[in-house]
Design an enzyme around this catalytic site. Structure first.
Site, short mmCIF file in Angstrom:
data_model
loop_
_atom_site.label_atom_id
_atom_site.label_comp_id
_atom_site.label_asym_id
_atom_site.label_seq_id
_atom_site.Cartn_x
_atom_site.Cartn_y
_atom_site.Cartn_z
N SER A 1 36.47 36.55 41.11
CA SER A 1 37.33 36.73 39.96
C SER A 1 37.27 35.87 38.93
CB SER A 1 38.52 36.73 40.54
OG SER A 1 39.72 36.79 39.58
N HIS B 1 34.75 40.54 39.32
CA HIS B 1 36.16 41.06 39.14
C HIS B 1 36.83 40.44 38.03
CE1 HIS B 1 39.76 42.54 41.23
NE2 HIS B 1 40.33 41.45 40.57
N ASP C 1 40.03 40.75 35.76
CA ASP C 1 41.52 41.06 35.99
C ASP C 1 42.09 41.08 34.55
OD1 ASP C 1 42.17 40.84 38.76
OD2 ASP C 1 41.44 38.59 38.35
N MET D 1 45.23 41.70 32.13
CA MET D 1 46.48 41.47 32.31
C MET D 1 47.19 41.52 30.83
SD MET D 1 47.11 38.31 34.83
CE MET D 1 46.15 38.34 36.26
N HIS E 1 40.04 45.35 37.23
CA HIS E 1 41.26 45.51 37.83
C HIS E 1 42.35 45.51 36.57
CE1 HIS E 1 44.87 43.13 40.40
NE2 HIS E 1 45.14 44.57 39.96
N MET F 1 45.79 45.31 35.48
CA MET F 1 47.24 45.00 35.62
C MET F 1 47.94 45.35 34.33
SD MET F 1 46.81 41.88 37.95
CE MET F 1 45.03 41.71 37.48
N MET G 1 46.49 44.25 47.29
CA MET G 1 47.08 43.16 46.54
C MET G 1 47.35 42.21 48.02
SD MET G 1 46.07 42.96 43.54
CE MET G 1 46.68 40.90 43.48
N ASP H 1 42.61 41.35 47.38
CA ASP H 1 42.75 40.65 46.25
C ASP H 1 43.93 39.47 46.38
OD1 ASP H 1 42.46 39.54 43.63
OD2 ASP H 1 43.03 41.50 42.53
C1 DX5 Z 1 45.82 38.11 40.72
C2 DX5 Z 1 44.48 38.77 40.38
C3 DX5 Z 1 43.35 38.13 41.29
C4 DX5 Z 1 43.14 36.64 41.21
C5 DX5 Z 1 42.86 36.30 42.87
O1 DX5 Z 1 46.53 38.77 39.88
O2 DX5 Z 1 44.58 39.96 40.81
O3 DX5 Z 1 41.99 38.76 41.19
O4 DX5 Z 1 42.07 36.10 40.56
O5 DX5 Z 1 42.72 34.71 42.65
P1 DX5 Z 1 42.57 33.89 44.00
O6 DX5 Z 1 41.48 34.39 44.73
O7 DX5 Z 1 42.58 32.41 43.44
O8 DX5 Z 1 43.91 34.13 44.82
ZN ZN Z 2 42.55 41.04 40.81
#
Ligand code: DX5
Ligand code: ZN
Length: 228
Positions: A10, A35, A37, A39, A69, A71, A141, A179
């Site tokens: 990630s 990965h 993310d 947001m 991903h 969000m 999650m 995740d």
């Molecule tokens: C959180 C993200 C994850 C995050 C995971 O909302 O979806 O992908 O980067 O981070 P770690 O592995 O540090 O928990």
């Molecule tokens: Zn994620």
């Protein structure tokens, strides 16, 4: 032969001022998937990367699999199209942010991208029963989304096991990705629950020595059971 387990690094925990080099280093170290993310300060209280970042990374590493991903709320075809066009190989979204999940999953597949649904810790998995034929993977999650570096919520592993059982009953074998809070200590439990793709942010990009971090994760994957 198909690999049994994959690691998805990630980039949330990468060094953002050298993101391109960090991604290259991860791929060289043996990370299978990047990965990504996304947001929007609406679905989660944080804001991250637009499609331009993905496009730039994909242009530099065209062979890499980018796992987007989303969000974001609402999830729209416009957003999905933008990330697919920028080089996503996998796109997942949260059902709470989408009125027509069945249609959106089909839309993602029509773009030639693997489609997934993401379940928050409090979201029940029952809807998956009616969507198996549209799903390539389920992203579970194991923390509440929004930030890296949180602790894995153990109840989420029970959900992984429930999903694996539901899938077996339906005679399907979707990938199950976990995740949040996945590290050398928890990755073995995730695998035993039935997950086969592990998102690793702080346990990989957050470490100074990335090859050593991946070795520790691989060791954790095969280490004997030592549950409390
Ligand atoms: C959180 C993200 C994850 C995050 C995971 O909302 O979806 O992908 O980067 O981070 P770690 O592995 O540090 O928990
Ligand atoms: Zn994620």
């Amino acid at each position: 032969m198909e690999k049994r387990y994959s690691f998805a690094g990630s980039i949330l925990s990468a060094d953002l001022l050298r993101l391109g080099d960090d991604v290259g280093e991860a791929l060289k170290a043996g990370i299978d998937i990047i990965h990504f993310d996304v947001m929007d300060y609406h679905f989660v209280p944080n804001l991250t990367f637009g499609p331009m970042f993905l496009k730039a990374l994909h242009q530099r590493y065209p062979e890499a699999v980018f796992d987007v991903h989303l969000m974001v709320s609402p999830v729209t075809e416009e957003i999905v199209d933008a990330y697919a066009g920028a080089g996503a190989g996998m796109i997942s979204f949260h059902p709470e942010a989408c009125v027509h999940c069945d249609r959106m999953l089909s839309h993602i597949r029509e773009l030639g991208v693997q489609a997934g649904l993401v379940l928050n810790p409090g979201t029940p998995p029952q809807m998956l029963r009616y969507l198996w034929d549209k799903l390539d993977f389920v992203l579970v999650m194991t923390v509440n989304p929004g930030f890296g570096g949180q602790k894995l919520i153990p109840a989420a592993l029970q959900k992984v096991a429930d999903i694996r059982r539901m899938a077996a009953e339906a005679n399907v074998r979707p990938a199950i990705e976990v995740d949040g809070g996945v590290d050398a200590q928890t990755v073995g439990q995730c695998a035993r629950a039935g997950a086969n793709i592990f998102v690793v942010g702080s346990a990989f990009f957050g470490k100074a020595d990335r090859p050593a971090a991946l070795s520790a994760l691989l060791a954790g994957l095969v280490s004997p059971v030592k549950e409390a």
